[in-house]
Scaffold this motif. Structure first.
Motif, PDB file in Angstrom:
ATOM      1  N   LEU A 168       0.805  -1.214   0.000  1.00 15.95           N
ATOM      2  CA  LEU A 168       0.000   0.000   0.000  1.00 15.95           C
ATOM      3  C   LEU A 168       0.843   1.271   0.000  1.00 15.95           C
ATOM      4  O   LEU A 168       0.450   2.271  -0.614  1.00 15.95           O
ATOM      5  N   SER A 169       1.969   1.256   0.676  1.00 19.70           N
ATOM      6  CA  SER A 169       2.745   2.484   0.844  1.00 19.70           C
ATOM      7  C   SER A 169       4.079   2.457   0.105  1.00 19.70           C
ATOM      8  O   SER A 169       4.913   3.339   0.322  1.00 19.70           O
ATOM      9  N   LEU A 170       4.291   1.486  -0.767  1.00 19.88           N
ATOM     10  CA  LEU A 170       5.578   1.404  -1.453  1.00 19.88           C
ATOM     11  C   LEU A 170       5.823   2.595  -2.369  1.00 19.88           C
ATOM     12  O   LEU A 170       6.958   3.086  -2.475  1.00 19.88           O
ATOM     13  N   ASP A 171       4.786   3.061  -3.053  1.00 21.46           N
ATOM     14  CA  ASP A 171       4.990   4.141  -4.008  1.00 21.46           C
ATOM     15  C   ASP A 171       5.371   5.457  -3.337  1.00 21.46           C
ATOM     16  O   ASP A 171       5.847   6.381  -4.000  1.00 21.46           O
ATOM     17  N   ARG A 172       5.197   5.543  -2.027  1.00 18.63           N
ATOM     18  CA  ARG A 172       5.533   6.767  -1.300  1.00 18.63           C
ATOM     19  C   ARG A 172       6.975   6.783  -0.819  1.00 18.63           C
ATOM     20  O   ARG A 172       7.417   7.793  -0.269  1.00 18.63           O
ATOM     21  N   ILE A 173       7.709   5.700  -1.012  1.00 18.80           N
ATOM     22  CA  ILE A 173       9.073   5.647  -0.492  1.00 18.80           C
ATOM     23  C   ILE A 173       9.943   6.726  -1.128  1.00 18.80           C
ATOM     24  O   ILE A 173      10.685   7.441  -0.452  1.00 18.80           O
ATOM     25  N   ALA A 232      14.192   2.183   3.304  1.00 16.80           N
ATOM     26  CA  ALA A 232      13.632   0.845   3.483  1.00 16.80           C
ATOM     27  C   ALA A 232      13.418   0.541   4.969  1.00 16.80           C
ATOM     28  O   ALA A 232      12.407  -0.068   5.348  1.00 16.80           O
ATOM     29  N   VAL A 233      14.363   0.953   5.805  1.00 13.26           N
ATOM     30  CA  VAL A 233      14.215   0.749   7.254  1.00 13.26           C
ATOM     31  C   VAL A 233      13.021   1.536   7.783  1.00 13.26           C
ATOM     32  O   VAL A 233      12.237   1.025   8.604  1.00 13.26           O
ATOM     33  N   ALA A 234      12.855   2.771   7.317  1.00 13.30           N
ATOM     34  CA  ALA A 234      11.709   3.575   7.743  1.00 13.30           C
ATOM     35  C   ALA A 234      10.398   2.909   7.324  1.00 13.30           C
ATOM     36  O   ALA A 234       9.434   2.871   8.098  1.00 13.30           O
ATOM     37  N   HIS A 235      10.357   2.379   6.102  1.00 14.61           N
ATOM     38  CA  HIS A 235       9.150   1.693   5.643  1.00 14.61           C
ATOM     39  C   HIS A 235       8.866   0.467   6.505  1.00 14.61           C
ATOM     40  O   HIS A 235       7.711   0.193   6.840  1.00 14.61           O
ATOM     41  N   TRP A 236       9.912  -0.274   6.874  1.00 14.09           N
ATOM     42  CA  TRP A 236       9.698  -1.457   7.705  1.00 14.09           C
ATOM     43  C   TRP A 236       9.218  -1.083   9.100  1.00 14.09           C
ATOM     44  O   TRP A 236       8.327  -1.738   9.650  1.00 14.09           O
ATOM     45  N   SER A 273      10.207  -4.982   2.526  1.00 16.26           N
ATOM     46  CA  SER A 273      10.487  -3.544   2.453  1.00 16.26           C
ATOM     47  C   SER A 273      11.654  -3.247   1.527  1.00 16.26           C
ATOM     48  O   SER A 273      11.617  -2.284   0.751  1.00 16.26           O
ATOM     49  N   MET A 274      12.687  -4.083   1.559  1.00 17.92           N
ATOM     50  CA  MET A 274      13.854  -3.835   0.721  1.00 17.92           C
ATOM     51  C   MET A 274      13.545  -4.073  -0.747  1.00 17.92           C
ATOM     52  O   MET A 274      13.935  -3.287  -1.618  1.00 17.92           O
ATOM     53  N   ILE A 275      12.824  -5.142  -1.041  1.00 17.67           N
ATOM     54  CA  ILE A 275      12.411  -5.399  -2.420  1.00 17.67           C
ATOM     55  C   ILE A 275      11.466  -4.297  -2.895  1.00 17.67           C
ATOM     56  O   ILE A 275      11.539  -3.850  -4.048  1.00 17.67           O
ATOM     57  N   GLY A 276      10.581  -3.854  -2.010  1.00 21.94           N
ATOM     58  CA  GLY A 276       9.685  -2.767  -2.362  1.00 21.94           C
ATOM     59  C   GLY A 276      10.429  -1.473  -2.661  1.00 21.94           C
ATOM     60  O   GLY A 276      10.053  -0.724  -3.580  1.00 21.94           O
ATOM     61  N   ALA A 277      11.483  -1.192  -1.909  1.00 24.34           N
ATOM     62  CA  ALA A 277      12.286   0.004  -2.175  1.00 24.34           C
ATOM     63  C   ALA A 277      12.958  -0.085  -3.547  1.00 24.34           C
ATOM     64  O   ALA A 277      13.066   0.908  -4.267  1.00 24.34           O
ATOM     65  N   PHE A 278      13.411  -1.262  -3.910  1.00 23.33           N
ATOM     66  CA  PHE A 278      13.993  -1.464  -5.240  1.00 23.33           C
ATOM     67  C   PHE A 278      12.947  -1.210  -6.327  1.00 23.33           C
ATOM     68  O   PHE A 278      13.215  -0.519  -7.322  1.00 23.33           O
TER      69      PHE A 278
END
Length: 218
Positions: A62-67, A95-99, A139-144
């Motif tokens: 849900l929030s990956l596009d906001r990274i 990525a850490v913040a997203h996690w 989270s890391m894959i999402g950041a990529f």
């Protein structure tokens, strides 16, 4: 790096960058599944690990596009690219913040939500362990994936299509480890596979994401 992490955490809480949204979606999935499957405790308990893992995976999306997208729109990403901080370090901190905003609350809530699905005794511990090990990879894959699609109009759908296939191994081994542990079988092999995916993602994907960001900023 710590200043960037604290900034992203504050933005996530103040600007609605996913804080609480993932938990609400996770709760909705957990509540709706018994309505569709039926109230039988035996069936719900058997499918609970897989459903909880799928719910956590979708909640992370849900929030990956906001990274990176918000930083790209206001020009902060250009400043990060020219700052003394390596771009790889910025990717890791985001990525850490997203996690911390998404993955960690889901990990803590999964044992509680598992009770709504009649999860067997001992299931709470296994859900906590598998999600704690596996969600950093999400989270890391999402950041990529977010780095690949930054700057694209309506890139959220493309991001989901890119990231979901990469999430599948983590989902398979994470749900299998939880199911085996709950059933009393040896879960060391799938658990090690999840840990290996997380370690490999953290080791390799910051460099790939940083390279994608540099290309998109040119």
């Amino acid at each position: 790096m710590i200043a960037l992490l604290l900034r992203d955490l504050r933005l996530s809480v103040r600007a609605g960058g996913g804080f609480g949204l993932g938990l609400a979606f996770f709760l909705i999935v957990t509540v709706l599944v018994p309505f569709g499957v039926g109230p039988e405790a035996e069936i719900l308990g058997r499918i609970a690990p897989g459903i909880l893992w799928v719910g956590a995976l979708l909640a992370c999306l849900l929030s990956l596009d906001r990274i990176f997208q918000l930083d790209f729109e206001d020009g902060s990403l250009d400043l990060l690219a020219t700052a003394p901080l390596p771009m790889e370090g910025a990717v890791v901190m985001k990525a850490v913040a997203h996690w911390l905003v998404t993955g960690l609350p889901l990990t803590l809530a999964a044992p509680i939500f598992g009770g709504l699905m009649s999860m067997p005794e001992g299931g709470a511990w296994w859900m906590f362990v598998t999600l704690l090990i596996g969600t950093p990879a999400l989270s890391m894959i999402g950041a990529f994936g977010a780095a690949l699609t930054v700057g694209l109009k309506r890139g959220g759908l493309l991001l989901s299509l890119l990231v979901l296939p990469l999430y599948v191994p983590t989902l398979i081994f994470g749900a299998e480890a939880a199911a085996r542990g709950i059933a009393g079988f040896d879960a060391s092999t799938p658990l090690l596979m999840v840990a290996g995916i997380t370690a490999g993602s953290i080791a390799l994907l910051p460099f790939a994401a940083a390279a994608a960001l540099r290309i998109n900023l040119r």
